[in-house]
Design a protein around this motif. Structure first.
Motif, PDB file in Angstrom:
ATOM      1  N   UNK A  50       0.808  -1.227   0.000  1.00  0.00           N
ATOM      2  CA  UNK A  50       0.000   0.000   0.000  1.00  0.00           C
ATOM      3  C   UNK A  50       0.833   1.266   0.000  1.00  0.00           C
ATOM      4  N   UNK A  51       2.094   1.181   0.354  1.00  0.00           N
ATOM      5  CA  UNK A  51       2.919   2.383   0.444  1.00  0.00           C
ATOM      6  C   UNK A  51       4.358   2.036   0.127  1.00  0.00           C
ATOM      7  N   UNK A  52       5.181   3.057  -0.038  1.00  0.00           N
ATOM      8  CA  UNK A  52       6.590   2.789  -0.348  1.00  0.00           C
ATOM      9  C   UNK A  52       7.520   3.502   0.623  1.00  0.00           C
ATOM     10  N   UNK A  53       6.929   4.170   1.635  1.00  0.00           N
ATOM     11  CA  UNK A  53       7.762   4.879   2.598  1.00  0.00           C
ATOM     12  C   UNK A  53       7.052   4.847   3.947  1.00  0.00           C
ATOM     13  N   UNK A  54       7.716   4.278   4.961  1.00  0.00           N
ATOM     14  CA  UNK A  54       7.081   4.090   6.273  1.00  0.00           C
ATOM     15  C   UNK A  54       6.676   5.413   6.893  1.00  0.00           C
ATOM     16  N   UNK A  55       7.529   6.420   6.794  1.00  0.00           N
ATOM     17  CA  UNK A  55       7.226   7.715   7.409  1.00  0.00           C
ATOM     18  C   UNK A  55       5.994   8.346   6.762  1.00  0.00           C
ATOM     19  N   UNK A  56       5.949   8.294   5.430  1.00  0.00           N
ATOM     20  CA  UNK A  56       4.797   8.877   4.734  1.00  0.00           C
ATOM     21  C   UNK A  56       3.529   8.093   5.031  1.00  0.00           C
ATOM     22  N   UNK A 113      -2.372   8.526   9.643  1.00  0.00           N
ATOM     23  CA  UNK A 113      -3.130   7.766  10.636  1.00  0.00           C
ATOM     24  C   UNK A 113      -2.917   8.312  12.041  1.00  0.00           C
ATOM     25  N   UNK A 114      -3.971   8.226  12.867  1.00  0.00           N
ATOM     26  CA  UNK A 114      -3.885   8.702  14.253  1.00  0.00           C
ATOM     27  C   UNK A 114      -2.808   7.945  15.019  1.00  0.00           C
TER      28      UNK A 114
END
Length: 639
Positions: free
Chosen positions: A331-337, A342-343
Motif C-alpha cells: 500500500x505504500x513505499x515509505x514508512x514515514x509517509x 493515521x492517528x
C-alpha cells in the motif's frame, strides 16, 4: 473518440444479450467492465513497454472491432431488441409527471454546466498539478506505468485507476481538454447507483429523481466534479459495491459476485480511503452471507466468494507488486509517509474530538462562528487538546468551516443538516416498526460505521471535506429513506430544494479556481478570458510568468530527455507534450526511490525549483542557468 466508441458498443451488447436487466443496471455493468478494460489495456501495454499512442489505438481499435462484430452477429434480432428497449425508454419518459421531468431537466442543466466549467479550465488544483497529472507525463515518457525515481512519492504509491483513464483519454486525443470530465462522468454513473439503491428500498419515483438532484448539488461534489481528483470516482465504486452486496444477498448467482468483485477491486485501485468506506459494507455483507450459508447449506457461496476475492486481487496485483518491490509494502513505499495520515493514539475522548472537528468543517454559513465556538468550548470543558499532534495532521491548528468556494475547503452545510435530521428520524421512528425498517436501519449502521472508521483511523485535516464525498453521496439515500419512515419529512425535503439550487448556482459562478465571474471575496484572480496556460496557475499566479518562460524554452530546445529537481508542480511544464514524447527523469533523488534504476544518459536540460545556482554539476557535466533572474524555478542547459 475510439475509447467511447468501445464503451457505447459494450453498453449496446449488454442491453442486447442481458434482456433481464433494466437499462440502469446495464449502464452500471458497462461502467465496471469498461473500467476493467482500461486497467487491462494499460497494464498489458505497460508490461511490454509499449504504452504509446500507436499501441493504444491498436488496442482500443481491436476491442472496438470485436465488440462491433459481436453486436453485428444476429443483427436483425439485435436491431429488434434495441428498438424495443429504445421505445421502452421513450415510454418511461412520457409517463413521467411534469415536476419529475422538471427535476430531470435541472439535473441535466447542472451536469452540463459542470462539464462546461471543466472544459474551459484545464486541471488546475494543487494535487492535480503535483501528482495526478504529473505521473501521467512520466508514464508517457517511459511508455510504462512502472515505478520510477521521483521527488514526489505520491507519483508512485497512490492508487492509479483515475489516472489510467485520463492517460488513455489524453493520449488518444493529444491534449488534456477532457481530463476534468472523467470525474463528472463518474458522478453521472453514481447517480445511477444511488437510484438503484433507492429502487431496492422501494422509494417513490419522484423522490428517487429528486435524490439525484440533491447528490449533484452537494458543494464538495459539484466543485470537485470539474477536477482531475478521484474522490467521486472512488464514491462510484464504493456505492456500486454496496448495491451489488444487496443484489448478491438476494440473488447469489455468479454474475452478481463478479460485478461485486469488480466494484471492490476498482475502488481499491482508485483511492486509499476506499478501504475505510468498503470495510463496513463488506463486514456486514460477510455476516449475512455466512448466516445464509449456515441456514441454506448452499456451499456454492464459497467458490463464488473466492471468485469475488480473486477479481479484487487481479485488478490490484500490478500496483501492489510495484509498491512491494520498493519497500515490501503493497500500500505504500515509505514508512514515514505511510504513518503521516493515521492517528497516533485513539481513545473515546480523542475519537469524540475528531468527530467534532470533522463535523465542524461542514458547519459553514450561517452557523460558522457559533459551531466553531461550541466545538472549542467542548474541548476546553473536557480538557482535550484540540490541536493534538496525535490526531491533527502535521499538528495543524484546528479551525472550523471557512466561507470558501475552494473544492478542498468548501463546507456541505445544508446537506449535513438535512442528513443529520434524516438520520435522527430513521433512528427515532425506525425502531417503532423494526421489522419493516430494519434494512433502512442497516444502511444507516453501515454509514455510521464508515464515519467511525474514518474518524478513528485518519488524522484531522483542514481539507477533509473532499475525503467525505463518498459518505455524503451515499447519505443522500438516507434523506429519502427517511420519507419512507416518516411521510411528513417530505415537506422539509421539498422546501430544501430551492436552497440547494441556489447553492449550486452560487458555487458554480464563484468556483475559487475555475470562476465564471471573478470575485475578490470568493475566487482567485483568474477569469474566463485568460489564456488556457495561465489558468493552470489559479492557485499560484506568482509563478506563472516563470513557468511560461521555461515552458517556452523547453519548446524551443525540444529536449528528448529532461532532468527534474522539482518538489512540486511538474505538469504545467509538459502539458503540451502528449504529441511530442519527452522522457522525464527525476535526478538527485534522496528518498527511497533513488534505488530504482533509470536511464539518465543524454540529459540536455535540467529544471529545478531548489536553490538558485549559476550552474549544476551532474554526472561530470556542467549545466548553466539560463534564467538567473527567476525567483521560483530555473532552467539549466548543458554547456
Amino acid at each position: 473518440m475510439l475509447i467511447y466508441a468501445a464503451c457505447g458498443l459494450l453498453l449496446l451488447i449488454l442491453i442486447r444479450y442481458n434482456t433481464v436487466d433494466n437499462i440502469r443496471e446495464s449502464i452500471l455493468k458497462t461502467a465496471l467492465l469498461f473500467s476493467t478494460f482500461i486497467v487491462f489495456i494499460t497494464e498489458f501495454l505497460s508490461y511490454f513497454k509499449s504504452l504509446n499512442l500507436i499501441s493504444l489505438k491498436i488496442g482500443w481499435g481491436i476491442l472496438t472491432l470485436l465488440l462491433f462484430c459481436l453486436l453485428f452477429k444476429n443483427r436483425k434480432e439485435t436491431w429488434r431488441i434495441l428498438i424495443q428497449k429504445g421505445n421502452s425508454i421513450i415510454k418511461a419518459f412520457r409517463v413521467l409527471y411534469f415536476y419529475e421531468k422538471l427535476v430531470l431537466l435541472l439535473i441535466s442543466v447542472c451536469t452540463l454546466l459542470i462539464f462546461y466549467q471543466g472544459i474551459i479550465y484545464p486541471p488546475n488544483n494543487w494535487d492535480s498539478l503535483t501528482y495526478h497529472m504529473s505521473r501521467i507525463m512520466f508514464w508517457i515518457g517511459n511508455e510504462s506505468i512502472s515505478h520510477f525515481p521521483t521527488h514526489i512519492l505520491r507519483h508512485l504509491y497512490q492508487p492509479p485507476f483515475a489516472e489510467y483513464f485520463i492517460l488513455n483519454l489524453n493520449l488518444l486525443s493529444g491534449n488534456d481538454l477532457f481530463s476534468n470530465s472523467v470525474q463528472l462522468q463518474f458522478l453521472v454513473l453514481t447517480l445511477f447507483s444511488i437510484y438503484s439503491i433507492l429502487s431496492y428500498y422501494n422509494v417513490g419515483r419522484f423522490y428517487k429523481i429528486l435524490a439525484l438532484l440533491f447528490a449533484v448539488t452537494i458543494p464538495s461534489v459539484e466543485l470537485q466534479a470539474s477536477t482531475t481528483k478521484n474522490d467521486i470516482v472512488c464514491a462510484f465504486f464504493v456505492i456500486t459495491a454496496l448495491f451489488y452486496c444487496l443484489k448478491t444477498f438476494h440473488n447469489s448467482n455468479y454474475k452478481n459476485f463478479i460485478f461485486l468483485g469488480l466494484s471492490v477491486g476498482l475502488a481499491m485501485l482508485t483511492k486509499g480511503t476506499s478501504y475505510v468506506f468498503l470495510a463496513p459494507i463488506l463486514l456486514v455483507f460477510a455476516v449475512f452471507i455466512l448466516h445464509k450459508l449456515y441456514k441454506t447449506k448452499n456451499v456454492t457461496l464459497l467458490p463464488k466468494s473466492v471468485l469475488c476475492m480473486v477479481l479484487v486481487i487481479v485488478l490490484n496485483v500490478g500496483h501492489f507488486t510495484r509498491n512491494y518491490a520498493i519497500d515490501h509494502n503493497i500500500l505504500n513505499i515509505d514508512k514515514a509517509e505511510g504513518k503521516m495520515y493515521s492517528n497516533d493514539e485513539m481513545d473515546r475522548y480523542l475519537f469524540f474530538s475528531n468527530f467534532l472537528k470533522n463535523v465542524g468543517l461542514h458547519c459553514g454559513y450561517p452557523i460558522t462562528e457559533e459551531a466553531d465556538q461550541y466545538i472549542k468550548d467542548v474541548h476546553y470543558d473536557f480538557e482535550i487538546f484540540i490541536d493534538s499532534p496525535l490526531t491533527n495532521y502535521f499538528s495543524m491548528p484546528y479551525h472550523g468551516a471557512e466561507d470558501s468556494t475552494h473544492e478542498d475547503l468548501v463546507s456541505n452545510t445544508a446537506h449535513i443538516l438535512l442528513i443529520a435530521l434524516a438520520s435522527a428520524i430513521i433512528l427515532l421512528f425506525g425502531f417503532f416498526r423494526f421489522r419493516k425498517n430494519r434494512s433502512i436501519l442497516l444502511l444507516l449502521l453501515v454509514i455510521i460505521l464508515q464515519i467511525a472508521l474514518f474518524i478513528g483511523y485518519l488524522k484531522w485535516q483542514p481539507w477533509h471535506t473532499r475525503l467525505h464525498i463518498p459518505i455524503f453521496l451515499l447519505s443522500t439515500c438516507l434523506i429519502f429513506l427517511a420519507i419512507n419512515v416518516c411521510k411528513y419529512f417530505k415537506w422539509i425535503v421539498i422546501l430544501y430544494t430551492p436552497v440547494i439550487l441556489f447553492s449550486f448556482w452560487f458555487y458554480f459562478i464563484n468556483n475559487s479556481l475555475r470562476p465564471i465571474i471573478s470575485s475578490e471575496d470568493f475566487t482567485k484572480a483568474i477569469n474566463l478570458n485568460d489564456t488556457r496556460y495561465k489558468k493552470y496557475f489559479s492557485n499560484r499566479l506568482q509563478v506563472y510568468p516563470e513557468y511560461q518562460q521555461i515552458a517556452t524554452l523547453l519548446k524551443e530546445n525540444n529536449p528528448k530527455k529532461v532532468g527534474l529537481i522539482l518538489s512540486d508542480w511538474e505538469y504545467p511544464l509538459f502539458a503540451d507534450s502528449y504529441n511530442v514524447k519527452k522522457e522525464l527523469r527525476a535526478i538527485n533523488v534522496t528518498n527511497i526511490t533513488n534505488k530504482i534504476i533509470q536511464d539518465t544518459d543524454n540529459i540536455t536540460i535540467i529544471v529545478s525549483d531548489k536553490d538558485k545556482k549559476e550552474y549544476i554539476q551532474y554526472q561530470g557535466k556542467k549545466y548553466v542557468n539560463q534564467t538567473m533572474d527567476n525567483t521560483f524555478i530555473w532552467l539549466y542547459k548543458l554547456q
